[in-house]
Write a protein that holds these residues in place. Structure first.
Motif, mmCIF file in Angstrom:
data_model
loop_
_atom_site.group_PDB
_atom_site.id
_atom_site.type_symbol
_atom_site.label_atom_id
_atom_site.label_comp_id
_atom_site.label_asym_id
_atom_site.label_seq_id
_atom_site.Cartn_x
_atom_site.Cartn_y
_atom_site.Cartn_z
ATOM 1 N N ARG A 1 1.060 -0.601 -0.079
ATOM 2 C CA ARG A 1 0.027 -0.516 -0.276
ATOM 3 C C ARG A 1 0.844 1.202 -0.017
ATOM 4 O O ARG A 1 0.630 1.843 -0.720
ATOM 5 C CB ARG A 1 -0.795 0.079 1.178
ATOM 6 C CG ARG A 1 -1.393 1.653 1.591
ATOM 7 C CD ARG A 1 -2.462 0.990 2.396
ATOM 8 N NE ARG A 1 -1.013 1.427 3.703
ATOM 9 C CZ ARG A 1 0.126 1.770 4.180
ATOM 10 N NH1 ARG A 1 0.273 3.511 3.323
ATOM 11 N NH2 ARG A 1 0.590 1.970 5.050
ATOM 12 N N ALA A 2 2.109 0.893 0.518
ATOM 13 C CA ALA A 2 3.157 2.065 0.984
ATOM 14 C C ALA A 2 3.245 3.043 -0.454
ATOM 15 O O ALA A 2 4.074 3.563 -0.979
ATOM 16 C CB ALA A 2 3.512 2.511 2.347
ATOM 17 N N MET A 3 4.436 1.763 -0.603
ATOM 18 C CA MET A 3 4.819 1.656 -2.262
ATOM 19 C C MET A 3 4.105 2.303 -3.108
ATOM 20 O O MET A 3 3.935 2.411 -3.761
ATOM 21 C CB MET A 3 5.112 0.557 -2.754
ATOM 22 C CG MET A 3 6.549 -0.077 -1.502
ATOM 23 S SD MET A 3 8.166 1.114 -1.345
ATOM 24 C CE MET A 3 7.644 1.901 0.251
ATOM 25 N N ARG A 4 2.631 2.145 -3.235
ATOM 26 C CA ARG A 4 1.813 2.485 -4.725
ATOM 27 C C ARG A 4 1.517 3.608 -4.192
ATOM 28 O O ARG A 4 1.350 4.173 -5.483
ATOM 29 C CB ARG A 4 0.504 1.378 -4.718
ATOM 30 C CG ARG A 4 -0.508 1.923 -5.416
ATOM 31 C CD ARG A 4 -1.739 0.965 -5.000
ATOM 32 N NE ARG A 4 -0.966 -0.335 -6.075
ATOM 33 C CZ ARG A 4 -2.697 -1.608 -5.510
ATOM 34 N NH1 ARG A 4 -2.955 -1.215 -5.318
ATOM 35 N NH2 ARG A 4 -1.873 -2.164 -6.666
ATOM 36 N N THR A 5 0.983 4.845 -2.953
ATOM 37 C CA THR A 5 0.958 5.375 -3.333
ATOM 38 C C THR A 5 2.111 6.445 -3.462
ATOM 39 O O THR A 5 1.781 7.654 -3.366
ATOM 40 C CB THR A 5 0.754 5.547 -1.141
ATOM 41 O OG1 THR A 5 0.263 4.939 -0.902
ATOM 42 C CG2 THR A 5 0.777 7.165 -0.509
ATOM 43 N N LEU A 6 3.172 5.956 -2.890
ATOM 44 C CA LEU A 6 4.805 6.345 -3.667
ATOM 45 C C LEU A 6 4.805 6.308 -4.934
ATOM 46 O O LEU A 6 6.568 6.989 -5.434
ATOM 47 C CB LEU A 6 6.186 5.704 -2.601
ATOM 48 C CG LEU A 6 5.727 6.296 -0.845
ATOM 49 C CD1 LEU A 6 6.622 5.842 -0.302
ATOM 50 C CD2 LEU A 6 6.200 7.347 -0.636
ATOM 51 N N GLY A 7 4.161 5.398 -5.809
ATOM 52 C CA GLY A 7 4.553 5.349 -6.905
ATOM 53 C C GLY A 7 6.081 4.286 -7.550
ATOM 54 O O GLY A 7 6.182 4.244 -8.447
ATOM 55 N N VAL A 8 6.257 3.277 -6.333
ATOM 56 C CA VAL A 8 7.021 2.705 -6.242
ATOM 57 C C VAL A 8 7.254 1.422 -6.810
ATOM 58 O O VAL A 8 5.824 0.426 -5.667
ATOM 59 C CB VAL A 8 8.272 2.433 -4.755
ATOM 60 C CG1 VAL A 8 8.843 1.900 -4.974
ATOM 61 C CG2 VAL A 8 8.810 3.813 -5.008
ATOM 62 N N GLN A 9 7.257 0.613 -8.212
ATOM 63 C CA GLN A 9 6.943 -0.862 -8.402
ATOM 64 C C GLN A 9 7.367 -1.383 -7.498
ATOM 65 O O GLN A 9 8.673 -1.587 -7.080
ATOM 66 C CB GLN A 9 6.637 -1.078 -10.220
ATOM 67 C CG GLN A 9 6.597 -2.191 -10.175
ATOM 68 C CD GLN A 9 7.025 -2.952 -11.547
ATOM 69 O OE1 GLN A 9 7.793 -1.857 -12.043
ATOM 70 N NE2 GLN A 9 6.533 -3.648 -12.679
ATOM 71 N N ILE A 10 6.759 -3.107 -7.422
ATOM 72 C CA ILE A 10 7.207 -4.337 -6.541
ATOM 73 C C ILE A 10 7.230 -5.385 -7.636
ATOM 74 O O ILE A 10 6.429 -5.708 -8.189
ATOM 75 C CB ILE A 10 6.676 -4.411 -5.158
ATOM 76 C CG1 ILE A 10 6.476 -3.509 -4.545
ATOM 77 C CG2 ILE A 10 6.922 -5.537 -4.262
ATOM 78 C CD1 ILE A 10 6.283 -3.439 -2.926
ATOM 79 N N VAL A 11 8.604 -5.742 -7.434
ATOM 80 C CA VAL A 11 8.630 -7.162 -8.465
ATOM 81 C C VAL A 11 9.280 -8.309 -7.341
ATOM 82 O O VAL A 11 9.983 -7.928 -6.527
ATOM 83 C CB VAL A 11 9.815 -7.144 -9.478
ATOM 84 C CG1 VAL A 11 10.207 -7.884 -9.845
ATOM 85 C CG2 VAL A 11 9.571 -5.252 -10.478
ATOM 86 N N LEU A 12 8.153 -9.368 -7.415
ATOM 87 C CA LEU A 12 8.157 -10.285 -6.995
ATOM 88 C C LEU A 12 9.400 -11.180 -7.423
ATOM 89 O O LEU A 12 9.993 -11.519 -8.056
ATOM 90 C CB LEU A 12 7.008 -10.888 -6.452
ATOM 91 C CG LEU A 12 6.085 -10.435 -5.703
ATOM 92 C CD1 LEU A 12 4.847 -11.566 -6.081
ATOM 93 C CD2 LEU A 12 6.374 -9.978 -4.168
ATOM 94 N N ALA A 13 10.776 -11.385 -6.653
ATOM 95 C CA ALA A 13 11.079 -12.126 -6.768
ATOM 96 C C ALA A 13 10.582 -13.670 -6.553
ATOM 97 O O ALA A 13 11.304 -13.951 -5.671
ATOM 98 C CB ALA A 13 13.036 -12.590 -5.873
ATOM 99 N N TYR A 14 10.894 -15.388 -7.440
ATOM 100 C CA TYR A 14 10.290 -15.972 -7.352
ATOM 101 C C TYR A 14 11.698 -16.916 -7.311
ATOM 102 O O TYR A 14 11.223 -18.361 -7.328
ATOM 103 C CB TYR A 14 9.547 -16.200 -8.641
ATOM 104 C CG TYR A 14 8.516 -15.916 -8.910
ATOM 105 C CD1 TYR A 14 7.343 -16.369 -7.745
ATOM 106 C CD2 TYR A 14 8.300 -14.466 -9.389
ATOM 107 C CE1 TYR A 14 6.089 -15.650 -7.787
ATOM 108 C CE2 TYR A 14 6.992 -13.623 -8.875
ATOM 109 C CZ TYR A 14 5.957 -14.667 -8.019
ATOM 110 O OH TYR A 14 4.462 -14.188 -8.318
#
Length: 186
Positions: free
Chosen positions: A84-97
């Motif tokens: 939620r915080a990263m979405r608010t800041l416009g920072v994309q989260i990329v998951l490492a699988y």
């Protein structure tokens, strides 16, 4: 601080373009620790465009249905506090699988488990506060002088923190509450 515990106690961020490292010790691996590390990094270097993270529940909800509020907001799954915080800041989260996808951080953790533990022991450091001071003032500056490289593209993709954003407020845990007719909060 003993060697087996150090990997769980330290939060690490590495700039993919330059190999610059930022790290912080905490007493547990929590959302608050992740947000605190991110805030300190962002205040120092700016907001990254994306974060490459592991599959820890801090960064993603393993499963579950979105709440009605989430559905109204167009979300197909619930978000963690960090998401939620990263979405608010416009920072994309990329998951490492895969472990290989997080190789750089895993190798850096190896340096911390080997060299940093020895340095802490030699300096007589055995508290988190003293370890963080040592990280900030000695270990990370030395490591970054030695291992940071020039980016292939000289343009720094970090964005300044927008003036209308209270970073500390965004990087805090939020919980929905309702106030009943008798003024009790639920």
């Amino acid at each position: 601080i003993n060697q087996p515990k150090i990997a769980k106690l330290i939060r690490v961020m590495i700039d993919d373009a330059t190999n610059r490292t930022y790290a912080r010790f905490f007493d547990a691996e929590t959302t608050v620790a992740a947000m605190d590390t991110f805030e300190r990094y962002a205040r120092r270097y700016g907001l990254p465009r994306a974060l490459y993270v592991d599959l820890d529940s801090i960064y993603r909800v393993p499963r579950g249905k979105p709440s009605l509020a989430d559905q109204r907001a167009g979300q197909t799954r619930p978000l963690t506090q960090f998401e939620r915080a990263m979405r608010t800041l416009g920072v994309q989260i990329v998951l490492a699988y895969s472990p290989q996808a997080k190789g750089r951080v895993e190798r850096r953790n190896g340096v911390f488990q080997d060299r940093l533990v020895k340095e802490l022991r030699l300096a007589g450091i055995n508290t988190l506060a003293a370890a963080n001071t040592f990280l900030d003032r000695q270990f990370l500056p030395h490591m970054n002088r030695r291992f940071t490289v020039s980016a292939a593209n000289p343009h720094d993709a970090h964005q300044p923190i927008p003036v209308d954003i209270n970073l500390t407020e965004v990087l805090s845990e939020e919980e929905p509450r309702t106030v009943d007719k008798d003024w009790t909060v639920r």
